[in-house]
Design a protein around this motif. Structure first.
Motif, PDB file in Angstrom:
ATOM      1  N   MET B   1       0.856  -1.198   0.000  1.00  0.00           N
ATOM      2  CA  MET B   1       0.000   0.000   0.000  1.00  0.00           C
ATOM      3  C   MET B   1       0.893   1.249   0.000  1.00  0.00           C
ATOM      4  O   MET B   1       1.855   1.317   0.752  1.00  0.00           O
ATOM      5  N   LYS B   2       0.580   2.216  -0.838  1.00  0.00           N
ATOM      6  CA  LYS B   2       1.386   3.425  -0.955  1.00  0.00           C
ATOM      7  C   LYS B   2       1.252   4.279   0.299  1.00  0.00           C
ATOM      8  O   LYS B   2       0.185   4.343   0.915  1.00  0.00           O
ATOM      9  N   ASN B   3       2.371   4.945   0.671  1.00  0.00           N
ATOM     10  CA  ASN B   3       2.311   5.878   1.799  1.00  0.00           C
ATOM     11  C   ASN B   3       1.577   7.132   1.358  1.00  0.00           C
ATOM     12  O   ASN B   3       1.174   7.256   0.203  1.00  0.00           O
ATOM     13  N   HIS B   4       1.462   8.104   2.266  1.00  0.00           N
ATOM     14  CA  HIS B   4       0.773   9.352   1.914  1.00  0.00           C
ATOM     15  C   HIS B   4       1.419  10.016   0.701  1.00  0.00           C
ATOM     16  O   HIS B   4       2.596   9.812   0.418  1.00  0.00           O
ATOM     17  N   LEU B   5       0.618  10.821   0.031  1.00  0.00           N
ATOM     18  CA  LEU B   5       1.097  11.462  -1.201  1.00  0.00           C
ATOM     19  C   LEU B   5       2.274  12.382  -0.914  1.00  0.00           C
ATOM     20  O   LEU B   5       2.342  13.021   0.140  1.00  0.00           O
ATOM     21  N   GLU B   6       3.176  12.441  -1.872  1.00  0.00           N
ATOM     22  CA  GLU B   6       4.273  13.398  -1.777  1.00  0.00           C
ATOM     23  C   GLU B   6       3.790  14.725  -2.358  1.00  0.00           C
ATOM     24  O   GLU B   6       2.755  14.784  -3.027  1.00  0.00           O
ATOM     25  N   GLU B   7       4.599  15.770  -2.115  1.00  0.00           N
ATOM     26  CA  GLU B   7       4.166  17.121  -2.500  1.00  0.00           C
ATOM     27  C   GLU B   7       3.820  17.217  -3.987  1.00  0.00           C
ATOM     28  O   GLU B   7       2.788  17.788  -4.358  1.00  0.00           O
ATOM     29  N   HIS B   8       4.669  16.624  -4.832  1.00  0.00           N
ATOM     30  CA  HIS B   8       4.397  16.757  -6.271  1.00  0.00           C
ATOM     31  C   HIS B   8       3.116  16.017  -6.652  1.00  0.00           C
ATOM     32  O   HIS B   8       2.445  16.391  -7.618  1.00  0.00           O
ATOM     33  N   GLU B   9       2.779  15.014  -5.881  1.00  0.00           N
ATOM     34  CA  GLU B   9       1.533  14.296  -6.169  1.00  0.00           C
ATOM     35  C   GLU B   9       0.318  15.108  -5.700  1.00  0.00           C
ATOM     36  O   GLU B   9      -0.728  15.091  -6.349  1.00  0.00           O
ATOM     37  N   THR B  11       0.226  18.403  -5.646  1.00  0.00           N
ATOM     38  CA  THR B  11       0.034  19.498  -6.611  1.00  0.00           C
ATOM     39  C   THR B  11      -0.577  18.974  -7.907  1.00  0.00           C
ATOM     40  O   THR B  11      -1.430  19.621  -8.496  1.00  0.00           O
ATOM     41  N   ALA B  12      -0.139  17.788  -8.322  1.00  0.00           N
ATOM     42  CA  ALA B  12      -0.705  17.200  -9.537  1.00  0.00           C
ATOM     43  C   ALA B  12      -2.193  16.921  -9.345  1.00  0.00           C
ATOM     44  O   ALA B  12      -3.009  17.175 -10.235  1.00  0.00           O
ATOM     45  N   ALA B  13      -2.550  16.431  -8.166  1.00  0.00           N
ATOM     46  CA  ALA B  13      -3.959  16.114  -7.900  1.00  0.00           C
ATOM     47  C   ALA B  13      -4.798  17.395  -7.878  1.00  0.00           C
ATOM     48  O   ALA B  13      -5.897  17.450  -8.440  1.00  0.00           O
ATOM     49  N   VAL B  14      -4.259  18.430  -7.262  1.00  0.00           N
ATOM     50  CA  VAL B  14      -4.994  19.703  -7.207  1.00  0.00           C
ATOM     51  C   VAL B  14      -5.138  20.289  -8.614  1.00  0.00           C
ATOM     52  O   VAL B  14      -6.208  20.779  -8.991  1.00  0.00           O
ATOM     53  N   ALA B  15      -4.054  20.194  -9.387  1.00  0.00           N
ATOM     54  CA  ALA B  15      -4.062  20.794 -10.731  1.00  0.00           C
ATOM     55  C   ALA B  15      -4.854  19.966 -11.727  1.00  0.00           C
ATOM     56  O   ALA B  15      -5.072  20.401 -12.853  1.00  0.00           O
ATOM     57  N   GLY B  16      -5.265  18.793 -11.315  1.00  0.00           N
ATOM     58  CA  GLY B  16      -6.034  17.940 -12.224  1.00  0.00           C
ATOM     59  C   GLY B  16      -5.157  17.271 -13.261  1.00  0.00           C
ATOM     60  O   GLY B  16      -5.629  16.917 -14.338  1.00  0.00           O
ATOM     61  N   LEU B  17      -3.871  17.124 -12.938  1.00  0.00           N
ATOM     62  CA  LEU B  17      -2.980  16.436 -13.871  1.00  0.00           C
ATOM     63  C   LEU B  17      -3.173  14.935 -13.732  1.00  0.00           C
ATOM     64  O   LEU B  17      -3.729  14.454 -12.751  1.00  0.00           O
ATOM     65  N   GLU B  18      -2.683  14.237 -14.718  1.00  0.00           N
ATOM     66  CA  GLU B  18      -2.842  12.784 -14.713  1.00  0.00           C
ATOM     67  C   GLU B  18      -2.041  12.186 -13.557  1.00  0.00           C
ATOM     68  O   GLU B  18      -0.886  12.540 -13.337  1.00  0.00           O
ATOM     69  N   LEU B  19      -2.673  11.294 -12.845  1.00  0.00           N
ATOM     70  CA  LEU B  19      -2.015  10.676 -11.694  1.00  0.00           C
ATOM     71  C   LEU B  19      -1.706   9.219 -11.985  1.00  0.00           C
ATOM     72  O   LEU B  19      -2.397   8.571 -12.777  1.00  0.00           O
ATOM     73  N   GLU B  20      -0.670   8.724 -11.326  1.00  0.00           N
ATOM     74  CA  GLU B  20      -0.366   7.296 -11.459  1.00  0.00           C
ATOM     75  C   GLU B  20      -1.470   6.502 -10.779  1.00  0.00           C
ATOM     76  O   GLU B  20      -2.130   6.991  -9.850  1.00  0.00           O
ATOM     77  N   ALA B  21      -1.616   5.257 -11.207  1.00  0.00           N
ATOM     78  CA  ALA B  21      -2.699   4.422 -10.678  1.00  0.00           C
ATOM     79  C   ALA B  21      -2.581   4.261  -9.160  1.00  0.00           C
ATOM     80  O   ALA B  21      -3.585   4.331  -8.434  1.00  0.00           O
ATOM     81  N   ALA B  22      -1.335   4.103  -8.695  1.00  0.00           N
ATOM     82  CA  ALA B  22      -1.128   3.903  -7.253  1.00  0.00           C
ATOM     83  C   ALA B  22      -1.543   5.156  -6.478  1.00  0.00           C
ATOM     84  O   ALA B  22      -2.110   5.067  -5.382  1.00  0.00           O
ATOM     85  N   THR B  23      -1.274   6.324  -7.071  1.00  0.00           N
ATOM     86  CA  THR B  23      -1.637   7.584  -6.411  1.00  0.00           C
ATOM     87  C   THR B  23      -3.156   7.732  -6.362  1.00  0.00           C
ATOM     88  O   THR B  23      -3.720   8.111  -5.325  1.00  0.00           O
ATOM     89  N   GLU B  24      -3.775   7.402  -7.475  1.00  0.00           N
ATOM     90  CA  GLU B  24      -5.255   7.447  -7.536  1.00  0.00           C
ATOM     91  C   GLU B  24      -5.845   6.523  -6.470  1.00  0.00           C
ATOM     92  O   GLU B  24      -6.781   6.895  -5.757  1.00  0.00           O
ATOM     93  N   GLU B  25      -5.269   5.358  -6.417  1.00  0.00           N
ATOM     94  CA  GLU B  25      -5.787   4.352  -5.484  1.00  0.00           C
ATOM     95  C   GLU B  25      -5.639   4.836  -4.039  1.00  0.00           C
ATOM     96  O   GLU B  25      -6.558   4.725  -3.237  1.00  0.00           O
ATOM     97  N   HIS B  26      -4.482   5.425  -3.764  1.00  0.00           N
ATOM     98  CA  HIS B  26      -4.254   5.915  -2.412  1.00  0.00           C
ATOM     99  C   HIS B  26      -5.230   7.049  -2.072  1.00  0.00           C
ATOM    100  O   HIS B  26      -5.806   7.065  -0.981  1.00  0.00           O
TER     101      HIS B  26
END
Lengths: 194, 156
Positions: B1-9, B11-26
């Motif tokens: 299971m992935k740990n908490h999101l890192e900063e760049h993740e 910002t990507a989530a806030v900006a609506g950029l494409e996220l990796e599957a693991a990040t989405e899942e987390h």
């Protein structure tokens, strides 16, 4: 482009064809569809006081030049570009007329964007969110011009990344990078509210 | 299971950029990370609402625009007839075929029975006259030298 945007773009094309032959009703429908975004774009560049005039000017120019629209991009992208150019012309005009001499300003468009009028301080309120919104508005202005421009086009004009890239004639990777940096800085500044 | 999101993740989530599957899942499963992303988005959305409050009366704006329109656009779309493209394609094929033929076909053999437009008789007469003229510098020397060489080698 997501399916709904593709449908919208195809419907735009049919209206554009009619408008190119002078059909005012068709162009009126295009105005209905896009005037909000055009205004929002103008709002970001020339400020709320001039946004309406700039938006109207942009849409009238769009009709006048609609024969030049060659469908290589979506109509909305073409229109947004006209709006931005109209606003930049307005900013140039203002600078020519400006009495205040500011040696620090260059001629490039990035510096022109620095002349975008400050937004109002935002709603003053007691709630945390209102404070956060005011802080966001203030911090936005401190972003480098390109980052601020891309941030606003993304969130306030609600444009897709590819569309922003086409409109500003930059690579989509540049848009992503600049947007990333802008959000990162704003997140840092808003740290107390998150 | 992935740990908490890192900063760049974030910002990507806030900006609506494409996220990796693991990040989405987390994000889907972690209330804390989701709250941080939505908190920033909420502030941005609230600012957008403020901006929306300043928008003009759209119908009035539309009417004002319609009044300013000229009767016809100043520019007309560049018309390309339906037959233009196939015609251009045929022309391109023809040009290519002629070019290839010129490259690959052997040069035509001259038919001796066919007279050319060149004044051959005249040219030959001029050459004969030049050869007969001993005053042409260099000819005597060359001829003499060649004769000497032939004699020395004993060949003819």
């Amino acid at each position: 482009m997501d399916p709904s945007r593709t449908d919208l773009s195809q419907a735009d094309d049919a209206l554009v064809l009619r408008a190119q032959n002078g059909d005012h009703d068709a162009f009126g429908e295009l105005v209905n569809r896009h005037q909000r975004r055009v205004w929002m774009v103008c709002r970001q560049y020339v400020g709320v006081g001039e946004a309406d005039a700039a938006a109207q000017d942009s849409l009238v120019k769009a009709f006048t030049r609609i024969g030049d629209f060659d469908r290589r991009a979506a109509f909305s992208t073409w229109l947004t570009r006209i709006a931005i150019n109209t606003c930049l012309d307005e900013l140039r005009r203002r600078r020519r007329e400006a009495i205040v001499d500011d040696d620090s300003e260059g001629d490039d468009e990035a510096n022109l964007l620095n002349r975008v009028p400050d937004d109002d301080a935002g709603p003053e309120g007691r709630s945390m969110q209102k404070q956060a919104v005011a802080l966001l508005a203030a911090q936005e202005k401190k972003l480098p011009p390109r980052q601020r421009e891309i941030f606003r086009l993304r969130f306030y004009a609600e444009m897709e990344l590819e569309e922003i890239a086409t409109t500003l004639d930059v690579h989509v990777g540049t848009v992503k990078t600049q947007l990333h940096r802008a959000v990162h800085k704003l997140r840092e500044e808003l740290g107390a509210f998150r | 299971m992935k740990n908490h999101l890192e900063e760049h993740e974030f910002t990507a989530a806030v900006a609506g950029l494409e996220l990796e599957a693991a990040t989405e899942e987390h994000l889907g499963s972690c209330v804390s990370c989701r709250r941080q992303v939505s908190a920033m988005r909420d502030v941005i959305d609230a600012r957008l609402e403020d901006l929306e409050a300043e928008t003009p009366d759209w119908e009035r704006q539309r009417q004002e625009i319609m009044l300013q329109l000229p009767s016809m656009p100043a520019t007309q779309p560049k018309r390309r007839h339906l037959w233009t493209r196939p015609l251009l394609a045929v022309a391109a094929v023809l040009v290519a075929a002629i070019g290839l033929r010129a490259l690959w076909m052997p040069a035509p053999v001259a038919d001796p029975g066919v007279t050319t437009e060149l004044p051959v008789e005249q040219i030959l007469a001029e050459v004969d006259a030049m050869l007969a003229d001993d005053s042409i510098p260099g000819f005597e020397l060359i001829d003499q030298g060649m004769d000497d060489a032939i004699f020395e080698n004993g060949t003819s």
